[in-house]
Design an enzyme around this catalytic site. Structure first.
Site, PDB file in Angstrom:
ATOM      1  N   LYS A   1      41.638 -24.895 -20.047  1.00  0.00           N
ATOM      2  CA  LYS A   1      40.240 -24.603 -20.316  1.00  0.00           C
ATOM      3  C   LYS A   1      39.769 -23.593 -19.279  1.00  0.00           C
ATOM      4  O   LYS A   1      39.582 -23.924 -18.108  1.00  0.00           O
ATOM      5  CB  LYS A   1      39.397 -25.874 -20.259  1.00  0.00           C
ATOM      6  CG  LYS A   1      37.952 -25.657 -20.693  1.00  0.00           C
ATOM      7  CD  LYS A   1      37.201 -26.956 -20.870  1.00  0.00           C
ATOM      8  CE  LYS A   1      35.799 -26.703 -21.402  1.00  0.00           C
ATOM      9  NZ  LYS A   1      35.039 -27.951 -21.604  1.00  0.00           N
TER      10      LYS A   1
ATOM     11  N   VAL B   1      37.053 -20.777 -22.913  1.00  0.00           N
ATOM     12  CA  VAL B   1      38.086 -20.492 -23.903  1.00  0.00           C
ATOM     13  C   VAL B   1      39.255 -21.429 -23.628  1.00  0.00           C
ATOM     14  O   VAL B   1      39.628 -21.641 -22.467  1.00  0.00           O
ATOM     15  CB  VAL B   1      38.555 -19.024 -23.824  1.00  0.00           C
ATOM     16  CG1 VAL B   1      39.636 -18.744 -24.847  1.00  0.00           C
ATOM     17  CG2 VAL B   1      37.385 -18.098 -24.039  1.00  0.00           C
ATOM     18  N   VAL B   2      39.819 -22.008 -24.682  1.00  0.00           N
ATOM     19  CA  VAL B   2      40.853 -23.029 -24.548  1.00  0.00           C
ATOM     20  C   VAL B   2      42.179 -22.452 -25.048  1.00  0.00           C
ATOM     21  O   VAL B   2      42.257 -21.936 -26.161  1.00  0.00           O
ATOM     22  CB  VAL B   2      40.491 -24.306 -25.327  1.00  0.00           C
ATOM     23  CG1 VAL B   2      41.579 -25.359 -25.164  1.00  0.00           C
ATOM     24  CG2 VAL B   2      39.143 -24.849 -24.860  1.00  0.00           C
TER      25      VAL B   2
ATOM     26  N   ASP C   1      25.358 -32.743 -24.391  1.00  0.00           N
ATOM     27  CA  ASP C   1      25.677 -31.780 -25.460  1.00  0.00           C
ATOM     28  C   ASP C   1      26.509 -32.485 -26.530  1.00  0.00           C
ATOM     29  O   ASP C   1      27.441 -31.906 -27.092  1.00  0.00           O
ATOM     30  CB  ASP C   1      26.433 -30.590 -24.883  1.00  0.00           C
ATOM     31  CG  ASP C   1      26.538 -29.443 -25.893  1.00  0.00           C
ATOM     32  OD1 ASP C   1      25.680 -29.357 -26.793  1.00  0.00           O
ATOM     33  OD2 ASP C   1      27.492 -28.655 -25.794  1.00  0.00           O
TER      34      ASP C   1
ATOM     35  N   ILE D   1      43.249 -21.581 -28.626  1.00  0.00           N
ATOM     36  CA  ILE D   1      42.903 -22.598 -29.622  1.00  0.00           C
ATOM     37  C   ILE D   1      41.474 -22.419 -30.115  1.00  0.00           C
ATOM     38  O   ILE D   1      41.215 -22.421 -31.319  1.00  0.00           O
ATOM     39  CB  ILE D   1      43.088 -24.019 -29.039  1.00  0.00           C
ATOM     40  CG1 ILE D   1      44.549 -24.257 -28.679  1.00  0.00           C
ATOM     41  CG2 ILE D   1      42.599 -25.077 -30.010  1.00  0.00           C
ATOM     42  CD1 ILE D   1      44.809 -25.606 -28.058  1.00  0.00           C
TER      43      ILE D   1
ATOM     44  N   THR E   1      37.274 -20.814 -28.941  1.00  0.00           N
ATOM     45  CA  THR E   1      36.411 -20.023 -28.056  1.00  0.00           C
ATOM     46  C   THR E   1      34.994 -20.540 -28.199  1.00  0.00           C
ATOM     47  O   THR E   1      34.481 -20.670 -29.318  1.00  0.00           O
ATOM     48  CB  THR E   1      36.455 -18.532 -28.432  1.00  0.00           C
ATOM     49  OG1 THR E   1      37.808 -18.081 -28.371  1.00  0.00           O
ATOM     50  CG2 THR E   1      35.612 -17.711 -27.476  1.00  0.00           C
ATOM     51  N   GLY E   2      34.364 -20.827 -27.077  1.00  0.00           N
ATOM     52  CA  GLY E   2      32.993 -21.309 -27.086  1.00  0.00           C
ATOM     53  C   GLY E   2      32.108 -20.456 -26.202  1.00  0.00           C
ATOM     54  O   GLY E   2      32.521 -19.427 -25.671  1.00  0.00           O
ATOM     55  N   LYS E   3      30.868 -20.911 -26.036  1.00  0.00           N
ATOM     56  CA  LYS E   3      29.912 -20.141 -25.254  1.00  0.00           C
ATOM     57  C   LYS E   3      30.189 -20.251 -23.758  1.00  0.00           C
ATOM     58  O   LYS E   3      29.777 -19.385 -22.996  1.00  0.00           O
ATOM     59  CB  LYS E   3      28.491 -20.615 -25.554  1.00  0.00           C
ATOM     60  CG  LYS E   3      28.229 -22.083 -25.193  1.00  0.00           C
ATOM     61  CD  LYS E   3      26.830 -22.512 -25.569  1.00  0.00           C
ATOM     62  CE  LYS E   3      26.589 -23.979 -25.231  1.00  0.00           C
ATOM     63  NZ  LYS E   3      25.228 -24.412 -25.611  1.00  0.00           N
ATOM     64  N   GLU E   4      30.887 -21.303 -23.350  1.00  0.00           N
ATOM     65  CA  GLU E   4      31.123 -21.506 -21.921  1.00  0.00           C
ATOM     66  C   GLU E   4      32.570 -21.353 -21.514  1.00  0.00           C
ATOM     67  O   GLU E   4      32.869 -21.107 -20.344  1.00  0.00           O
ATOM     68  CB  GLU E   4      30.656 -22.904 -21.507  1.00  0.00           C
ATOM     69  CG  GLU E   4      31.458 -24.016 -22.150  1.00  0.00           C
ATOM     70  CD  GLU E   4      31.102 -25.387 -21.605  1.00  0.00           C
ATOM     71  OE1 GLU E   4      31.790 -26.354 -21.961  1.00  0.00           O
ATOM     72  OE2 GLU E   4      30.138 -25.479 -20.830  1.00  0.00           O
TER      73      GLU E   4
END
Length: 509
Positions: A276, A255-256, A392, A248, A250-253
């Site tokens: 997650k 992936v979903v 955040d 779904i 992708t982030g810095k910490e």
């Protein structure tokens, strides 16, 4: 009827005159040496194909067709020549104008024959046994260590001999090292150059092995390294998940991934869930330690773990934070399962379509005003009831679903007593105030008013607004830290406040 009458009645052969049948003879005549000599002379009268006299067969002036053997040999030779001509035409048609040609030489019936018009250009030199451009192999030095005598003596330390040996040794390098073929060149590498190349090849091999190992044992961009894939397969095999559909976000910490829920003994699994997967690489999110090492809930455990196992602690931290928020009835994902660095949460969306982020959704003025008050209320609940600071919070971590704002990504959330907790809260207030002011919400507070509304500290705002405000926040953090230290080590009651995880984290490998 006599022998003459029989010959007269015999029909004339179209191939020429037929020799008269040999008269009957006795056994004594057959065994005689004279008859044997006569038969030998008659057999020698017919040349074979391998005999030099066979050139007579290739000429067009042959008029003696009285012998069936001679005629058959001539016909076979003519058939072979026509077959070779046809084969040569097929070869020319097949190769065309290609620079790389294929030879049908091995399929020819007569090769070579004298009138062949094939030239040496039709045969590639690479197909021959002798390669005129191949460099001579270096001569090996005998066990005694030298060759020759007197002035012509050559030892194993000779510069030319060593250079050629070094060039030949380059063939032993790894296959991925392109050393070339040295076509037609008498290459000589000095010991210094050869040793440098050899050391470089070994270094590159070790470097490649390290990179490969790092790639296999760390979570890649799509977070599907072998260990993570195995954990996901186990969830599917255990029936917790029906199937995993795809990525779904992708982030810095993390992936979903989206997945279809299955069943779990302790509690029902929603029809749609998300996985997650926290990245096991520390490159993109290098300041993770800032959010967890000073958190008294995990301080003792954090100091005893290596960096890779901290990722599991990071997933556990988000699980506990979500449990607090769910208890305070703040709209957020519900925790289903925790397995090492994979956290299974309820899906915020419908029919495989995730809810949009607040920054991407287009709302009317009334809905945007309601969204602001919802965010303000959730920040107050997190600070006052959950004893948490998001750390955040921005329009990227808020979703709009079913007319409500949902908070996500709370793995970095800390308590207000954290040494930098109030600084994180001030940053969240700045992000929220800036976003809603840009969207034209007239009721949106300033960053200072929002901070005081959330915390209830009522810090005064002077002329130099931000500098004085930040200094007051730092002073408050210092007092909080001193107060916590005076009270001694504080334990975090997992079972009483946050509840046990649906599946206990595995023991560290």
């Amino acid at each position: 009827m006599d022998q003459t009458g029989v010959a007269a009645e015999t029909p004339k052969s179209p191939w020429g005159s037929v020799a008269l049948a040999a008269p009957a003879c006795s056994l004594a005549d057959v065994m005689s040496e004279q008859l044997a000599r006569q038969l030998d002379e008659e057999s020698n009268a017919f040349p074979t194909l391998t005999d030099p006299a066979a050139d007579l067969l290739l000429s067009d002036d042959v008029s003696d067709t009285t012998s069936d053997l001679m005629l058959a040999q001539m016909l076979q030779m003519q058939f072979d020549r026509e077959f070779d001509d046809q084969l040569r035409r097929e070869e020319k048609k097949f190769n065309g104008d290609s620079k790389v040609s294929i030879s049908f030489e091995n399929y020819r019936m007569v090769h070579p024959y004298e009138d062949s018009d094939s030239s040496e250009d039709e045969v590639d030199w690479q197909d021959t046994r002798h390669d005129p451009y191949r460099a001579d192999k270096p001569q090996t030095t005998p066990r005694k260590g030298f060759t020759g005598k007197g002035k012509n003596i050559t030892t194993k330390h000779d510069e030319v001999t060593c250079g050629r040996k070094n060039t030949a040794r380059m063939d032993n390098f790894a296959p991925e090292v392109h050393v070339g073929d040295g076509l037609g060149m008498d290459l000589k590498l000095s010991n210094q150059v050869y040793n440098s190349l050899k050391q470089h090849c070994y270094s590159e091999q070790r470097r490649s092995a390290r990179l490969h190992e790092k790639k296999e044992h760390s979570t890649a961009e799509q977070a599907v390294d072998p260990r993570t894939r195995l954990l996901m397969y186990k969830m599917v095999n255990a029936g917790v998940l029906e199937k995993i559909n795809g990525c779904i976000s992708t982030g810095k910490e993390s992936v979903v991934f989206h997945a279809d829920g299955g069943s779990l003994e302790e509690q029902p699994v929603p029809d749609e869930v998300v996985l997650k997967v926290f990245k096991t690489t520390l490159n993109e999110f290098k300041n993770r330690d800032r959010y967890i090492k000073d958190d008294y809930r995990f301080k003792e455990r954090f100091s005893k773990l290596n960096p890779r196992k901290v990722i599991r602690l990071w997933a556990e931290k988000e699980m506990h934070n979500l449990a607090r928020m769910k208890k305070a009835e703040i709209p957020c994902p519900e925790v289903v399962l925790l397995k090492k660095h994979i956290l299974v949460l309820s899906f915020i969306g419908k029919d495989h379509v995730p809810a949009p982020k607040l920054k991407d959704v287009t709302l009317g003025s009334e809905d945007m005003k309601n969204a602001f008050y919802q965010v303000l209320h959730m920040m107050q609940l997190m600070y006052q009831e959950c004893n948490l600071v998001h750390a955040d919070l921005s329009e990227y971590n808020m979703l709009w679903h079913e007319g409500k704002v949902w908070l996500i990504d709370v793995s970095q959330s800390v308590e207000p007593t954290h040494p930098h907790g109030l600084e994180f809260l001030f940053r969240d207030c700045r992000n929220v105030a800036t976003f809603f002011q840009k969207r034209g919400v007239s009721e949106a507070m300033s960053v200072y008013e929002l901070f005081n509304a959330v915390t209830g500290l009522n810090i005064p705002v002077g002329e130099e607004e931000e500098a004085e405000f930040i200094s007051e926040i730092v002073a408050l953090e210092k007092r909080n830290e001193d107060h916590v230290q005076k009270r001694g080590k504080k334990t975090f009651p997992v079972s009483s406040e946050d509840g046990d995880p649906p599946l206990k984290p595995d023991a560290d490998d």
